[in-house]
Design a protein around this motif. Structure first.
Motif, PDB file in Angstrom:
ATOM      1  N   THR A 137      -4.382   5.810   4.864  1.00 48.80           N
ATOM      2  CA  THR A 137      -2.965   5.450   4.765  1.00 48.80           C
ATOM      3  C   THR A 137      -2.073   6.660   4.523  1.00 48.80           C
ATOM      4  O   THR A 137      -0.870   6.591   4.795  1.00 48.80           O
ATOM      5  CB  THR A 137      -2.733   4.419   3.635  1.00 48.80           C
ATOM      6  OG1 THR A 137      -3.044   5.019   2.365  1.00 48.80           O
ATOM      7  CG2 THR A 137      -3.588   3.181   3.847  1.00 48.80           C
ATOM      8  N   LEU A 185      -1.010   0.195   8.404  1.00 50.77           N
ATOM      9  CA  LEU A 185      -0.783   0.718   7.052  1.00 50.77           C
ATOM     10  C   LEU A 185      -0.892  -0.411   6.029  1.00 50.77           C
ATOM     11  O   LEU A 185      -1.571  -0.278   4.997  1.00 50.77           O
ATOM     12  CB  LEU A 185       0.607   1.365   6.969  1.00 50.77           C
ATOM     13  CG  LEU A 185       1.048   1.906   5.597  1.00 50.77           C
ATOM     14  CD1 LEU A 185       0.248   3.153   5.244  1.00 50.77           C
ATOM     15  CD2 LEU A 185       2.544   2.223   5.614  1.00 50.77           C
ATOM     16  N   HIS A 189      -3.844  -1.112   3.092  1.00 53.79           N
ATOM     17  CA  HIS A 189      -3.483  -1.198   1.677  1.00 53.79           C
ATOM     18  C   HIS A 189      -3.958  -2.513   1.061  1.00 53.79           C
ATOM     19  O   HIS A 189      -4.346  -2.539  -0.122  1.00 53.79           O
ATOM     20  CB  HIS A 189      -1.977  -1.039   1.497  1.00 53.79           C
ATOM     21  CG  HIS A 189      -1.558   0.378   1.314  1.00 53.79           C
ATOM     22  ND1 HIS A 189      -1.877   1.112   0.186  1.00 53.79           N
ATOM     23  CD2 HIS A 189      -0.874   1.234   2.130  1.00 53.79           C
ATOM     24  CE1 HIS A 189      -1.394   2.344   0.309  1.00 53.79           C
ATOM     25  NE2 HIS A 189      -0.791   2.443   1.471  1.00 53.79           N
TER      26      HIS A 189
END
Length: 426
Positions: free
Chosen positions: A114, A70, A74
């Motif tokens: 995500t 994750l 990002h």
């Protein structure tokens, strides 16, 4: 910090990243002469969602813990959306479509997975701490919507909704989540020690869900409903802002603060998410999905009827029903998939759901919507003719949502047992 609070912060940042530009990017594109390309920009979110969430879900299930992946995603998404903002800043009104579109596309290719990954992290952490996901997750997910609203209002009242600065806001929030994700509890991976088939090794077992007739029909209708997902995100802001060109509406608050008006949709979301546990357990996934589908019909229909003057109450009504349209579909669907699948393929299954909704569905929806809007709206030069084109477009979208609702009611068979919320509970 408690487990729930840690997940609340994750969700706040997760959707704040998206909210910074999702509802206002179309307005920015219009100001730099790329109005006819709005559909392509939003369709790209769907195109990358066809394969990226599934791929990242497989990686999270097999090799890299979900919370770490994750953060990595990002970081990459923030870097490229910042690059898009920097290019927009330096190019001014001479923005080249190919360059801006390429930078943006790479960013969303890393962002879209995500959404499923953050759900997977939340489910994994909650289950490992003995929480019931149907009861515990919706209130946590509510703060994702609050983060979305916060970002929307920030870019509205700073004036960023009309320029490239919205991309920098998204990038800043993305970097924060990248750093924060490495403080989250460890999520398990299933490397496995037994002899496995190639499909098992690659994590492709989630696609075997299509062998189950009930799940196959659910995924197909998820795709059909996913067609509606991005239409108002792409076109609501340009539509409402277009009233500024029409005497009698140009000085209305709504026409000048479209993002703030649209943020009422997310306020509705925060309330509707909290209703999901009750509705799912009492009525089951079929009735909840039917409510969502009919709400999409109302969402589009109210846009077609309303205006930011005396008819602003129609716009407000559209914002109110959005909470049911979005949450009763996206959040309930995600919970349903989680409960109906093996925990060993949790991330992969979420990736498949994301692929069908935000992938195939949203891609088809935005490409088709782009053709409709370009034909009825952007082919016109007179503001009044464009307004009429907008109304026709909204009515077309509403009719589609109504047809999908009727077909789902007839075709999807699911016998709900209130005392047993899913086959994994007893």
């Amino acid at each position: 910090m408690s487990i729930k609070l840690r997940l609340i912060v994750m969700n706040f940042l997760q959707f704040g990243v998206w909210g910074a530009y999702l509802t206002s990017m179309g307005n920015y594109l219009g100001t730099i002469g790329l109005g006819s390309d709005i559909g392509l920009f939003y369709a790209m979110q769907g195109i990358v969602s066809i394969f990226m969430p599934a791929i990242m879900g497989i990686i999270a299930d097999r090799w890299i813990p979900s919370q770490r992946l994750l953060g990595i995603c990002h970081a990459a998404a923030a870097a490229f959306i910042a690059a898009a903002g920097y290019y927009g800043m330096t190019a001014g009104d001479s923005v080249n479509f190919v360059i801006l579109f390429s930078l943006y596309s790479i960013s969303v290719a890393f962002y879209m997975p995500t959404i499923a990954l953050s759900n997977s992290v939340a489910y994994s952490v909650l289950v490992s701490n003995n929480y019931d996901t149907i009861k515990a997750f919706p209130p946590i997910r509510t703060f994702g919507t609050i983060g979305f609203i916060f970002a929307m209002l920030f870019v509205d009242f700073t004036g960023f909704q009309n320029n490239y600065m919205q991309f920098f806001v998204s990038a800043a929030l993305g970097v924060l989540l990248f750093l924060y994700s490495f403080t989250l509890p460890e999520c398990p991976v299933n490397k496995g020690g037994d002899k496995q088939t190639l499909a098992d090794a690659l994590g492709l077992k989630a696609f075997s869900l299509f062998k189950d007739k009930k799940m196959a029909i659910f995924f197909i209708f998820s795709m059909l409903l996913g067609v509606s997902l991005q239409i108002t995100n792409g076109y609501a802001n340009p539509f409402i802002t277009s009233f500024k060109s029409i005497p009698g509406y140009m000085d209305t608050w709504g026409a000048n603060h479209a993002n703030a008006l649209i943020s009422l949709s997310q306020v509705s979301e925060t309330l509707c998410i909290l209703l999901i546990p009750f509705f799912l357990k009492k009525f089951g996934i079929k009735k909840v999905m039917l409510l969502a589908m009919f709400a999409w019909f109302l969402r589009f229909g109210f846009f077609g009827i309303g205006n930011p003057g005396a008819g602003v109450w129609m716009f407000v009504s559209s914002m109110i029903v959005y909470g049911i349209a979005f949450d009763f579909f996206n959040v309930s669907g995600s919970l349903f998939v989680d409960k109906e699948t093996d925990k060993r393929i949790r991330s992969s299954a979420q990736g498949v759901f994301m692929m069908m909704t935000n992938g195939f569905g949203a891609t088809i929806g935005m490409l088709a919507a782009g053709q409709v809007v370009n034909h009825f709206v952007f082919s016109q030069t007179d503001p009044l003719a464009q307004l009429e084109g907008w109304r026709i477009s909204w009515y077309i979208f509403a009719a589609y949502a109504l047809v999908v609702t009727i077909l789902f009611a007839i075709i999807f068979k699911y016998k709900h047992k209130p005392e047993v919320s899913s086959k994994q509970e007893s």
